[in-house]
Structures are given as structure tokens and as C-alpha cells.
Scaffold this motif. Structure first.
Motif, mmCIF file in Angstrom:
data_model
loop_
_atom_site.group_PDB
_atom_site.id
_atom_site.type_symbol
_atom_site.label_atom_id
_atom_site.label_comp_id
_atom_site.label_asym_id
_atom_site.label_seq_id
_atom_site.Cartn_x
_atom_site.Cartn_y
_atom_site.Cartn_z
ATOM 1 N N ASP A 124 33.876 -34.718 5.413
ATOM 2 C CA ASP A 124 33.703 -33.406 6.022
ATOM 3 C C ASP A 124 34.073 -32.282 5.056
ATOM 4 O O ASP A 124 34.878 -31.404 5.362
ATOM 5 N N ASP A 150 33.656 -28.873 3.012
ATOM 6 C CA ASP A 150 33.104 -27.593 3.471
ATOM 7 C C ASP A 150 31.934 -27.183 2.573
ATOM 8 O O ASP A 150 32.087 -26.414 1.630
ATOM 9 N N ARG A 165 33.066 -35.296 13.654
ATOM 10 C CA ARG A 165 32.886 -33.862 13.388
ATOM 11 C C ARG A 165 31.647 -33.711 12.522
ATOM 12 O O ARG A 165 31.603 -34.207 11.398
ATOM 13 N N HIS A 166 30.639 -33.052 13.059
ATOM 14 C CA HIS A 166 29.398 -32.952 12.291
ATOM 15 C C HIS A 166 28.665 -31.664 12.627
ATOM 16 O O HIS A 166 28.942 -31.014 13.637
ATOM 17 N N TRP A 179 29.772 -22.395 8.873
ATOM 18 C CA TRP A 179 30.435 -23.531 9.530
ATOM 19 C C TRP A 179 31.554 -24.081 8.634
ATOM 20 O O TRP A 179 31.325 -24.376 7.466
ATOM 21 N N GLY A 187 32.971 -26.783 7.485
ATOM 22 C CA GLY A 187 32.879 -28.234 7.332
ATOM 23 C C GLY A 187 31.530 -28.577 6.766
ATOM 24 O O GLY A 187 30.791 -27.710 6.300
ATOM 25 N N PHE A 188 31.200 -29.864 6.816
ATOM 26 C CA PHE A 188 29.945 -30.323 6.217
ATOM 27 C C PHE A 188 28.778 -29.938 7.122
ATOM 28 O O PHE A 188 28.698 -30.387 8.261
ATOM 29 N N ASP A 214 32.579 -30.076 16.962
ATOM 30 C CA ASP A 214 33.699 -29.625 16.129
ATOM 31 C C ASP A 214 34.880 -30.590 16.168
ATOM 32 O O ASP A 214 36.001 -30.213 15.869
#
Lengths: 69, 249
Positions: free
Chosen positions: B111, B113, B164-165, B188, B190-191, B245
Motif C-alpha cells: 500500500d 502512496d 485497503r485498495h 488518495w 495509499g496505492f 479504506d
């Protein structure tokens, strides 16, 4: 900075140095305003300033500057 | 900021073929960055190898044109070294999913960023149109003249298998959704992975019977529809956003 464009209508700017003649703008135009005549982009005077050609052109070659109402 | 501030004008016109889908994605990315008002000092563009890898050189920001398949590790290194930077990965399906598939698995698992823009033209375009992992079953390519025998890879499944995606599918015809998705992906924490359905007219489309790039653009309009209704996984021909999330629902 960007190369100078040619004014082909009151508010349509076409840059021949960037245009690759892919005809995406001609296909996407909802009122069929644009046309190639002898490899020159021509406006037929029907532009409604929807800006679709500006948004879809992959090469920054056509730009519509909306007139203030 | 104007979108023109994000482009190196002395390197225009681009090397892409007439009507290429990458040009549209490149332009929409510049529009999205201008709307986010990101200053060129606080962002970096990383790209892999392929036609789309050229885009890193056209953005007027610090950029890296990395080796084949290794765009994600390079971007992750930049992010770890300087967490203040917004890192955008701009690459193609052959680079991110084909050669660099293992890096995609683990960058999504960790995950990191990053905002990843993957232009999916379902072929290896720059090398002549060979069969890629994303080629649909039955599609004719240079190396599958009787049609591909295998089902394409499910990128949505790889990215959303982590709790989490953030995954979005867009197309170069549906540009409003594409621009919104790019804006959301950069913000966003994260990834964030955007699969942009594009096309390759020179090395893929001509074997499938298309004569010009805008014919393939109209094909995207008839094939893909925006997902309506409740959130959930996207169907094969649906565009939209799938996100979680990290909360257990």
C-alpha cells in the motif's frame, strides 16, 4: 513556449506544427463543424464552443477559446 | 496554474502515432494536475518502457524513465526517500502487468502512496504488437494470428485482493470520468491504480480490422459503460471506482 497557431475561426486556434491529421476532432465534433481541405483544418462556422475537440485532441493542436457571453 | 505549465513545449509534438490514446491520457493528466494546483516542485513522474514511457520526458516536472517493468520499485524508492513528494507512475499494461507484474503485486500489498496510471491497450505496442497478458481471448495479434487462446489477466482482482485498495477503470472516450479518477488517485493516501482502457491503432487495431484511431475511440464508447447503482466489483465492460479504506465492513 508553444508554437503559434493559426486562427481558423473567430475563436478556434489550430497549430499545424502539432497536428498529425488523425481526424479525432472531426469525428468527435457533435455539429460536424471541422473538415480537412487540402490538409488544412477548416471551420464551417457552426461551432457551439462545446470544447470537445480541445479535450480529445491528443496532440494539443486545436484549441477553442470560449467567447464571453 | 494552467495545464500548459506541466508540459515541455519545446519537445512537442510527441512521438506517438496519429490518434494514439496515450496523447489523450497525457492531456487529461495535465488537466487533472492543474486542477489540483500541484506545484511542479512537489511532484515526480515515473514511467517504464514502452510508448507510454515517453510521457515522463514530456512532463515539465522531475521525472524518471526507468527500466522495463521497474517503474513501481523506482517510484516506491522516491516516495520512501522523500515522503512529501506526490509520485505519479505513468506506464502501460505490458510494463506494469506483463514484465513488472510481480512488482505490482507487492506494491499493492505494501500500500505505497502512489498514483498509478496504466494505459491498457491490450498488446505490446512498441515492439510490434505481440500478445500481452491483457489481450482478450480470441484477439488476433502478431504472435497469435488465430486469436489469443487465453483469458486476459484480471488487474482489478490483483489490486482489490488487498483489504485497503483503490482501483478505477476508465477509458479514453469517457474523459470526464478519467480526469476525475486521476484527481482522486493523486489525492488518495495509499496505492491508487487506474486502468485506462486505450487502444493501439498501428500494431493492434489494424489486425482487428480498424482503419483509424478514431474508429477505435468510438468502439470504446459502444463497449464500455459507466457502472450505475451500488458500489462493488466492476464487470468486464464497466467503468468506475472500487475503493476500501481498510475498514472491515
Amino acid at each position: 513556449m508553444a508554437k503559434p497557431g493559426k486562427t481558423i475561426d473567430a475563436h478556434i486556434l489550430w497549430t499545424p506544427d502539432y497536428c498529425k491529421h488523425c481526424s479525432t476532432c472531426i469525428t468527435i465534433c457533435p455539429v460536424k463543424n471541422l473538415e480537412f481541405r487540402d490538409d488544412e483544418m477548416t471551420s464551417l462556422g457552426k461551432c457551439t464552443q462545446c470544447l470537445l475537440c480541445t479535450k480529445y485532441c491528443p496532440d494539443f493542436a486545436i484549441e477553442v477559446e470560449p467567447k464571453e457571453k | 496554474m494552467n495545464f500548459k505549465d506541466y508540459i515541455k513545449w519545446d519537445r512537442m509534438p510527441t512521438t506517438w502515432c496519429p490518434g494514439c490514446a496515450i496523447g489523450t491520457v497525457f492531456k487529461q493528466t495535465a488537466f487533472a494536475l492543474a486542477e489540483l494546483r500541484l506545484s511542479p516542485e512537489e511532484m515526480t513522474v515515473v514511467s517504464g518502457i514502452g510508448c507510454s514511457g515517453r510521457a515522463a520526458g514530456y512532463f515539465n516536472v522531475d521525472s524518471v524513465h526507468s527500466t522495463h517493468g521497474r517503474a513501481l520499485p523506482v517510484a516506491e524508492g522516491i516516495k520512501r526517500a522523500n515522503p512529501r513528494l506526490k509520485v505519479v507512475v505513468f506506464s502501460g499494461d505490458g510494463d506494469l502487468v506483463g514484465i513488472g507484474g510481480n512488482h505490482l503485486l507487492h506494491a499493492a500489498r505494501r500500500d505505497v502512496d502512489l498514483a498509478v496510471i496504466c494505459i491498457n491497450n491490450a498488446t505490446y505496442g512498441m515492439t510490434g504488437g505481440q500478445m500481452a497478458p491483457t489481450t482478450p481471448a480470441g484477439a488476433k495479434t502478431l504472435t497469435s494470428p488465430h486469436g489469443s487462446a487465453y483469458a486476459p489477466i484480471n488487474i482489478q482482482g490483483i489490486v482489490t485482493s488487498n483489504r485497503r485498495h483503490w482501483f478505477a477503470r476508465a477509458s479514453t472516450f469517457h474523459i470526464v470520468h478519467l480526469q476525475k479518477a486521476i484527481r482522486e488517485a493523486v489525492e488518495w493516501p495509499g496505492f491508487a491504480f487506474i486502468e485506462v482502457m486505450g487502444f493501439c491503432i498501428e500494431n493492434c487495431g489494424r489486425r482487428l480490422g480498424f482503419l483509424s484511431g478514431h474508429e477505435m475511440l468510438i468502439k470504446l464508447k459502444t463497449d464500455f459503460k459507466l457502472k450505475a447503482g451500488p458500489e462493488g466489483p466492476l464487470g468486464e465492460f464497466e467503468l468506475g471506482v472500487v475503493k476500501n479504506d481498510g475498514q472491515i465492513s
